[in-house]
Write a protein that holds these residues in place. Structure first.
Motif, PDB file in Angstrom:
ATOM      1  N   THR B  71       0.836  -1.206   0.000  1.00 41.73           N
ATOM      2  CA  THR B  71       0.000   0.000   0.000  1.00 41.73           C
ATOM      3  C   THR B  71       0.869   1.253   0.000  1.00 41.73           C
ATOM      4  OG1 THR B  71      -1.696  -1.218   1.223  1.00 41.73           O
ATOM      5  CG2 THR B  71      -1.863   1.183   1.248  1.00 41.73           C
ATOM      6  N   GLU B  72       1.961   1.217   0.786  1.00 48.04           N
ATOM      7  CA  GLU B  72       2.873   2.372   0.822  1.00 48.04           C
ATOM      8  C   GLU B  72       3.545   2.545  -0.535  1.00 48.04           C
ATOM      9  OE1 GLU B  72       5.096   0.841   4.133  1.00 48.04           O
ATOM     10  OE2 GLU B  72       3.928   1.988   5.620  1.00 48.04           O
ATOM     11  N   PHE B  73       3.864   1.440  -1.170  1.00 42.17           N
ATOM     12  CA  PHE B  73       4.442   1.490  -2.527  1.00 42.17           C
ATOM     13  C   PHE B  73       3.456   2.126  -3.499  1.00 42.17           C
ATOM     14  CE2 PHE B  73       6.470   0.260  -6.351  1.00 42.17           C
ATOM     15  CZ  PHE B  73       5.603  -0.484  -7.145  1.00 42.17           C
ATOM     16  N   MET B  74       2.173   1.757  -3.347  1.00 44.10           N
ATOM     17  CA  MET B  74       1.164   2.287  -4.272  1.00 44.10           C
ATOM     18  C   MET B  74       0.922   3.780  -4.039  1.00 44.10           C
ATOM     19  SD  MET B  74       0.151   0.130  -6.521  1.00 44.10           S
ATOM     20  CE  MET B  74      -1.507   0.568  -7.072  1.00 44.10           C
ATOM     21  N   VAL B  75       1.164   4.258  -2.822  1.00 48.33           N
ATOM     22  CA  VAL B  75       1.067   5.707  -2.564  1.00 48.33           C
ATOM     23  C   VAL B  75       2.113   6.424  -3.413  1.00 48.33           C
ATOM     24  CG1 VAL B  75       1.503   7.523  -0.851  1.00 48.33           C
ATOM     25  CG2 VAL B  75       0.100   5.544  -0.236  1.00 48.33           C
ATOM     26  N   LEU B  76       3.313   5.839  -3.470  1.00 46.48           N
ATOM     27  CA  LEU B  76       4.380   6.422  -4.291  1.00 46.48           C
ATOM     28  C   LEU B  76       3.972   6.412  -5.766  1.00 46.48           C
ATOM     29  CD1 LEU B  76       7.329   7.462  -4.610  1.00 46.48           C
ATOM     30  CD2 LEU B  76       7.995   5.049  -4.841  1.00 46.48           C
ATOM     31  N   VAL B  77       3.489   5.264  -6.228  1.00 42.24           N
ATOM     32  CA  VAL B  77       3.074   5.142  -7.639  1.00 42.24           C
ATOM     33  C   VAL B  77       1.976   6.166  -7.944  1.00 42.24           C
ATOM     34  CG1 VAL B  77       1.919   3.626  -9.319  1.00 42.24           C
ATOM     35  CG2 VAL B  77       3.706   2.699  -7.819  1.00 42.24           C
ATOM     36  N   THR B  78       1.012   6.298  -7.027  1.00 41.36           N
ATOM     37  CA  THR B  78      -0.106   7.236  -7.234  1.00 41.36           C
ATOM     38  C   THR B  78       0.406   8.667  -7.295  1.00 41.36           C
ATOM     39  OG1 THR B  78      -1.622   5.765  -6.069  1.00 41.36           O
ATOM     40  CG2 THR B  78      -2.303   8.071  -6.274  1.00 41.36           C
ATOM     41  N   SER B  79       1.298   9.023  -6.385  1.00 41.18           N
ATOM     42  CA  SER B  79       1.746  10.433  -6.354  1.00 41.18           C
ATOM     43  C   SER B  79       2.536  10.755  -7.624  1.00 41.18           C
ATOM     44  CB  SER B  79       2.579  10.704  -5.108  1.00 41.18           C
ATOM     45  OG  SER B  79       3.803  10.031  -5.178  1.00 41.18           O
ATOM     46  N   ILE B  80       3.367   9.828  -8.063  1.00 46.78           N
ATOM     47  CA  ILE B  80       4.126  10.085  -9.291  1.00 46.78           C
ATOM     48  C   ILE B  80       3.172  10.147 -10.486  1.00 46.78           C
ATOM     49  CG2 ILE B  80       5.869   9.198 -10.889  1.00 46.78           C
ATOM     50  CD1 ILE B  80       7.137   7.793  -8.432  1.00 46.78           C
ATOM     51  N   THR B  81       2.256   9.201 -10.539  1.00 43.56           N
ATOM     52  CA  THR B  81       1.332   9.141 -11.681  1.00 43.56           C
ATOM     53  C   THR B  81       0.416  10.363 -11.671  1.00 43.56           C
ATOM     54  OG1 THR B  81       1.342   6.751 -11.316  1.00 43.56           O
ATOM     55  CG2 THR B  81      -0.216   7.566 -12.916  1.00 43.56           C
ATOM     56  N   SER B  82      -0.010  10.783 -10.489  1.00 46.89           N
ATOM     57  CA  SER B  82      -0.893  11.962 -10.408  1.00 46.89           C
ATOM     58  C   SER B  82      -0.175  13.180 -10.947  1.00 46.89           C
ATOM     59  CB  SER B  82      -1.315  12.239  -8.958  1.00 46.89           C
ATOM     60  OG  SER B  82      -1.878  11.107  -8.394  1.00 46.89           O
ATOM     61  N   LYS B  83       1.124  13.292 -10.630  1.00 45.07           N
ATOM     62  CA  LYS B  83       1.877  14.437 -11.157  1.00 45.07           C
ATOM     63  C   LYS B  83       1.926  14.330 -12.674  1.00 45.07           C
ATOM     64  CE  LYS B  83       4.784  15.765  -7.326  1.00 45.07           C
ATOM     65  NZ  LYS B  83       6.111  15.772  -6.730  1.00 45.07           N
ATOM     66  N   GLN B  84       2.114  13.064 -13.148  1.00 48.09           N
ATOM     67  CA  GLN B  84       2.107  12.867 -14.601  1.00 48.09           C
ATOM     68  C   GLN B  84       0.785  13.384 -15.159  1.00 48.09           C
ATOM     69  OE1 GLN B  84       5.427  11.870 -14.289  1.00 48.09           O
ATOM     70  NE2 GLN B  84       4.934  11.003 -16.269  1.00 48.09           N
ATOM     71  N   CYS B  85      -0.346  12.947 -14.507  1.00 45.27           N
ATOM     72  CA  CYS B  85      -1.679  13.303 -14.999  1.00 45.27           C
ATOM     73  C   CYS B  85      -1.799  14.812 -15.043  1.00 45.27           C
ATOM     74  CB  CYS B  85      -2.744  12.765 -14.022  1.00 45.27           C
ATOM     75  SG  CYS B  85      -3.401  11.198 -14.533  1.00 45.27           S
ATOM     76  N   PHE B  86      -1.398  15.469 -13.932  1.00 43.66           N
ATOM     77  CA  PHE B  86      -1.513  16.934 -13.839  1.00 43.66           C
ATOM     78  C   PHE B  86      -0.705  17.557 -14.956  1.00 43.66           C
ATOM     79  CE2 PHE B  86      -2.273  20.963 -12.060  1.00 43.66           C
ATOM     80  CZ  PHE B  86      -1.098  21.682 -12.095  1.00 43.66           C
ATOM     81  N   TYR B  87       0.527  17.105 -15.116  1.00 40.92           N
ATOM     82  CA  TYR B  87       1.412  17.691 -16.135  1.00 40.92           C
ATOM     83  C   TYR B  87       0.853  17.398 -17.521  1.00 40.92           C
ATOM     84  CZ  TYR B  87       5.671  19.245 -18.348  1.00 40.92           C
ATOM     85  OH  TYR B  87       6.564  19.948 -19.106  1.00 40.92           O
ATOM     86  N   LEU B  88       0.337  16.156 -17.677  1.00 39.11           N
ATOM     87  CA  LEU B  88      -0.180  15.789 -19.002  1.00 39.11           C
ATOM     88  C   LEU B  88      -1.399  16.625 -19.349  1.00 39.11           C
ATOM     89  CD1 LEU B  88       0.035  11.873 -19.080  1.00 39.11           C
ATOM     90  CD2 LEU B  88       1.401  13.530 -20.328  1.00 39.11           C
ATOM     91  N   SER B  89      -2.287  16.827 -18.360  1.00 43.47           N
ATOM     92  CA  SER B  89      -3.527  17.540 -18.698  1.00 43.47           C
ATOM     93  C   SER B  89      -3.202  18.990 -19.015  1.00 43.47           C
ATOM     94  CB  SER B  89      -4.512  17.444 -17.525  1.00 43.47           C
ATOM     95  OG  SER B  89      -3.902  18.040 -16.391  1.00 43.47           O
ATOM     96  N   LEU B  90      -2.118  19.501 -18.433  1.00 42.46           N
ATOM     97  CA  LEU B  90      -1.742  20.890 -18.708  1.00 42.46           C
ATOM     98  C   LEU B  90      -1.126  21.005 -20.097  1.00 42.46           C
ATOM     99  CD1 LEU B  90      -0.036  22.419 -15.507  1.00 42.46           C
ATOM    100  CD2 LEU B  90      -2.213  23.015 -16.569  1.00 42.46           C
ATOM    101  N   HIS B  91      -0.321  20.035 -20.467  1.00 43.99           N
ATOM    102  CA  HIS B  91       0.498  20.252 -21.674  1.00 43.99           C
ATOM    103  C   HIS B  91       0.056  19.354 -22.810  1.00 43.99           C
ATOM    104  CE1 HIS B  91       3.126  23.078 -19.688  1.00 43.99           C
ATOM    105  NE2 HIS B  91       2.860  22.377 -18.607  1.00 43.99           N
ATOM    106  N   SER B  92       0.573  18.146 -22.839  1.00 40.81           N
ATOM    107  CA  SER B  92       0.218  17.326 -24.016  1.00 40.81           C
ATOM    108  C   SER B  92       0.189  15.871 -23.582  1.00 40.81           C
ATOM    109  CB  SER B  92       1.285  17.504 -25.093  1.00 40.81           C
ATOM    110  OG  SER B  92       2.453  16.846 -24.625  1.00 40.81           O
ATOM    111  N   LYS B  93      -0.317  15.007 -24.452  1.00 40.09           N
ATOM    112  CA  LYS B  93      -0.551  13.619 -24.039  1.00 40.09           C
ATOM    113  C   LYS B  93       0.734  12.788 -24.178  1.00 40.09           C
ATOM    114  CE  LYS B  93      -4.771  13.573 -22.585  1.00 40.09           C
ATOM    115  NZ  LYS B  93      -5.158  13.112 -21.262  1.00 40.09           N
TER     116      LYS B  93
END
Lengths: 99, 99
Positions: B71-93
């Motif tokens: 679960t702690e590992f998945m928190v890391l995966v989620t936070s990194i992926t969420s940043k990806q999502c945020f960055y992706l939605s701002l810029h490009s796919k």
């Protein structure tokens, strides 16, 4: 890309695919999450009553905004995967579908 | 298997692979998590000082047992992926590697 990056990209794509069907494109509505579960985790919701499903969707919406954002979606993925991990470590290294 | 099930199986496999190297086979030590990050998210930790990395590993260990569970590992995966999502939605796919 590494396996982890590929999994991350895949999770984002799944989320975006279902979130984009109606309403705001970056957050799926509860109906869209239900469609996601039906399609991506086939058979699991069938074991559940409509009431259970509504409770699951309500519980997922931590901030009560009527939508499921990516972090809330990942909580669902983590809980299902954790159960897989628990079940797998108890029994054998074959993926069993359990919700 | 569906895309979501494949991603879940992949995340479990990654976690098991690195967790199994030393100590308890189902929970990676902080050193194993560092190896995981170096290998699976190449280049990211290089931008960080040793102090930052230690803080990240310490922060990940929510229950303070010296290990990182799934679960702690998945928190890391989620936070990194969420940043990806945020960055992706701002810029490009296109997937940009950001920690």
């Amino acid at each position: 890309m590494t396996q982890l990056e590929t999994s991350m990209a895949c999770l984002m794509k799944i989320f975006d695919t279902y979130a984009g069907k109606e309403g705001k494109p970056d957050t799926p509505t509860k109906a869209e999450v239900k469609t996601l579960l039906d399609k991506e985790l086939p058979g699991r919701l069938k074991k559940r009553s409509a009431e259970d499903v509504n409770k699951l969707l309500k519980d997922l919406d931590f901030n009560g905004d009527g939508e499921v954002d990516f972090t809330e979606f990942m909580v669902l993925v983590t809980s299902i995967t954790s159960k897989q991990c628990f079940y797998l470590s108890l029994h054998s290294k074959k993926l069993f579908t359990l919700l």
